[in-house]
Design a protein around this motif. Structure first.
Motif, PDB file in Angstrom:
ATOM      1  N   LYS A   6      17.014 -19.898   8.115  1.00 30.14           N
ATOM      2  CA  LYS A   6      17.863 -19.494   9.224  1.00 30.14           C
ATOM      3  C   LYS A   6      17.004 -18.829  10.271  1.00 30.14           C
ATOM      4  CE  LYS A   6      19.796 -14.918   8.684  1.00 30.14           C
ATOM      5  NZ  LYS A   6      20.981 -14.145   8.396  1.00 30.14           N
ATOM      6  N   ASP A   7      17.417 -18.918  11.491  1.00 30.09           N
ATOM      7  CA  ASP A   7      16.645 -18.368  12.591  1.00 30.09           C
ATOM      8  C   ASP A   7      16.829 -16.863  12.623  1.00 30.09           C
ATOM      9  OD1 ASP A   7      15.198 -18.011  14.864  1.00 30.09           O
ATOM     10  OD2 ASP A   7      16.765 -18.680  16.234  1.00 30.09           O
ATOM     11  N   LEU A   8      15.798 -16.139  12.190  1.00 28.96           N
ATOM     12  CA  LEU A   8      15.881 -14.688  12.126  1.00 28.96           C
ATOM     13  C   LEU A   8      15.133 -14.099  13.307  1.00 28.96           C
ATOM     14  CD1 LEU A   8      16.874 -12.287  10.406  1.00 28.96           C
ATOM     15  CD2 LEU A   8      14.655 -12.303   9.280  1.00 28.96           C
ATOM     16  N   LYS A   9      15.863 -13.527  14.236  1.00 29.00           N
ATOM     17  CA  LYS A   9      15.249 -12.908  15.405  1.00 29.00           C
ATOM     18  C   LYS A   9      14.933 -11.458  15.072  1.00 29.00           C
ATOM     19  CE  LYS A   9      15.867 -11.940  20.316  1.00 29.00           C
ATOM     20  NZ  LYS A   9      16.779 -12.008  21.486  1.00 29.00           N
ATOM     21  N   MET A  10      13.643 -11.149  15.003  1.00 30.14           N
ATOM     22  CA  MET A  10      13.225  -9.807  14.643  1.00 30.14           C
ATOM     23  C   MET A  10      13.407  -8.855  15.827  1.00 30.14           C
ATOM     24  SD  MET A  10      12.047  -9.892  11.494  1.00 30.14           S
ATOM     25  CE  MET A  10      11.226 -10.948  10.297  1.00 30.14           C
ATOM     26  N   PRO A  11      14.043  -7.711  15.620  1.00 25.69           N
ATOM     27  CA  PRO A  11      14.117  -6.720  16.689  1.00 25.69           C
ATOM     28  C   PRO A  11      12.771  -6.024  16.851  1.00 25.69           C
ATOM     29  CG  PRO A  11      15.062  -5.834  14.683  1.00 25.69           C
ATOM     30  CD  PRO A  11      14.698  -7.263  14.383  1.00 25.69           C
ATOM     31  N   LYS A  12      12.605  -5.270  17.931  1.00 28.81           N
ATOM     32  CA  LYS A  12      11.359  -4.534  18.146  1.00 28.81           C
ATOM     33  C   LYS A  12      11.217  -3.376  17.163  1.00 28.81           C
ATOM     34  CE  LYS A  12      10.827  -5.383  23.127  1.00 28.81           C
ATOM     35  NZ  LYS A  12      10.748  -4.724  24.462  1.00 28.81           N
ATOM     36  N   ASP A 116      18.059 -11.017   3.697  1.00 32.46           N
ATOM     37  CA  ASP A 116      17.254 -11.652   4.747  1.00 32.46           C
ATOM     38  C   ASP A 116      15.760 -11.555   4.453  1.00 32.46           C
ATOM     39  OD1 ASP A 116      19.362 -12.351   6.886  1.00 32.46           O
ATOM     40  OD2 ASP A 116      19.822 -10.277   6.371  1.00 32.46           O
ATOM     41  N   SER A 170       6.277 -14.214   5.106  1.00 30.72           N
ATOM     42  CA  SER A 170       6.824 -14.087   6.456  1.00 30.72           C
ATOM     43  C   SER A 170       6.647 -12.694   7.024  1.00 30.72           C
ATOM     44  CB  SER A 170       8.314 -14.444   6.454  1.00 30.72           C
ATOM     45  OG  SER A 170       8.491 -15.813   6.167  1.00 30.72           O
ATOM     46  N   ASP A 196       1.419 -16.224  11.838  1.00 29.48           N
ATOM     47  CA  ASP A 196       2.836 -16.106  12.157  1.00 29.48           C
ATOM     48  C   ASP A 196       3.581 -15.245  11.128  1.00 29.48           C
ATOM     49  OD1 ASP A 196       5.141 -16.533  13.675  1.00 29.48           O
ATOM     50  OD2 ASP A 196       5.706 -18.319  12.531  1.00 29.48           O
ATOM     51  N   SER A 198       5.143 -11.420  10.489  1.00 27.44           N
ATOM     52  CA  SER A 198       5.556 -10.177  11.139  1.00 27.44           C
ATOM     53  C   SER A 198       4.974  -8.995  10.372  1.00 27.44           C
ATOM     54  CB  SER A 198       7.083 -10.066  11.169  1.00 27.44           C
ATOM     55  OG  SER A 198       7.642 -11.106  11.942  1.00 27.44           O
TER      56      SER A 198
END
Length: 318
Positions: A6-12, A116, A170, A196, A198
């Motif tokens: 799933k597309d996991l958009k990491m917050p800052k 997640d 990841s 790639d 985080s």
């Protein structure tokens, strides 16, 4: 097979819940005892500000942290929150299903059927535990695999094992602050950038020692573990704190926001301990502070000059 299900958009910024709970361990380390009633406004404010990644672990306060977070998660759309929790080898039950059993306990407390980001909490037997986390990924119970408190060699080995099964690391989570840049100097952050991955930085504020709130005249509560670790170092931090204060004034922010802004400038995702609404608001504001390259370099220099070692008992030298 690819882990990116799933597309996991990491917050800052991520928010840490290691101090959540009423257990004796929470009181010993942080000098506080926090119930769900105390913490609900904090969770709600984080969500309002778009800080929706909450980091916890089965081992934090004997499961209290997960259980409290789970109460809040139950009341919202699951897709609106990013849950990050951990498998801690030292509390494994000794069975062939130790990873699955610990995951199931976490998922039950968190009121979810998937996580997640699921982390291997430390570097105990990298080959064994990296392999044993793979079935959870194959079943879709975890979306992303992370490793915490691993050095560069161990990160590469875990990534190699995962690639053999069609997955990858990841995320990496290590202690990283102005006082502890070893994940940078050892090449870990560069490796993450190249692959790639985080990088999550924890203890960015050194449990408050870099918040500007504590000094020799205002030490940590004497009965807390933080006092044992930091009180005898506060005098050595004065020049750094003063330098942070000057930079904070230029940006019209609080001193406590500078270490967070520094960590963001280093291309990491800081995990900020959230025990007050102000912590949430400071974190949100800090994520928007743009430090200059010279300011970052100055903070690096001041941090090096303190000659303070804040490596904790559960950590290794990176």
């Amino acid at each position: 097979m690819n882990l990116m299900q799933k597309d996991l958009k990491m917050p800052k910024i991520a928010l840490g819940t290691w101090a959540w709970g009423e257990s004796k361990s929470a009181n010993k380390v942080f000098g506080n005892s926090l119930t769900a009633k105390d913490l609900e406004p904090i969770f709600n404010r984080g969500m309002e500000l778009g800080l929706n990644l909450w980091d916890t672990a089965a081992v934090y306060n004997d499961g209290d942290s997960e259980a409290i977070l789970g109460k809040f998660v139950k009341g919202i759309d699951r897709d609106q929150v990013i849950l990050s929790t951990k498998f801690t080898p030292q509390i494994a039950d000794g069975t062939d299903k130790a990873v699955e059993n610990m995951f199931d306990g976490s998922a039950n407390r968190l009121n979810t059927n998937f996580v997640d980001i699921y982390w291997i909490h430390n570097n105990a037997d990298v080959d064994k535990w990296t392999r044993e986390i793979i079935p959870l990924a194959k079943e879709g119970k975890i979306k992303y695999i992370g490793v915490s408190n691993h050095n560069l060699e161990e990160i590469k080995r875990a990534d190699e094992i995962l690639h053999e099964a069609g997955f990858k690391i990841s995320a990496v989570q290590n202690h990283f602050s102005i006082l502890d840049r070893t994940s940078e100097t050892s090449g870990i952050i560069d490796y993450c950038k190249e692959n790639d991955i985080s990088f999550f930085s924890y203890m960015v504020l050194e449990q408050g020692a870099l918040s500007g709130k504590y000094d020799t005249k205002h030490p940590f509560p004497k009965d807390s573990e933080r006092a044992q670790v930091y009180n005898d170092k506060l005098d050595k931090l004065e020049d750094l704190i003063n330098g942070m204060r000057e930079i904070a004034q230029k940006h019209n922010v609080d001193v406590a926001q500078i270490p967070t802004a520094w960590a963001v400038a280093k291309n990491t995702i800081p995990i900020i301990g959230a025990t007050k609404v102000k912590h949430i608001e400071d974190a949100a504001e800090a994520s928007e502070v743009k430090l200059t390259a010279s300011e970052v370099a100055k903070l690096d220099e001041l941090g090096n000059k303190t000659d303070v070692n804040t490596t904790r008992v559960w950590e290794q030298n990176m």
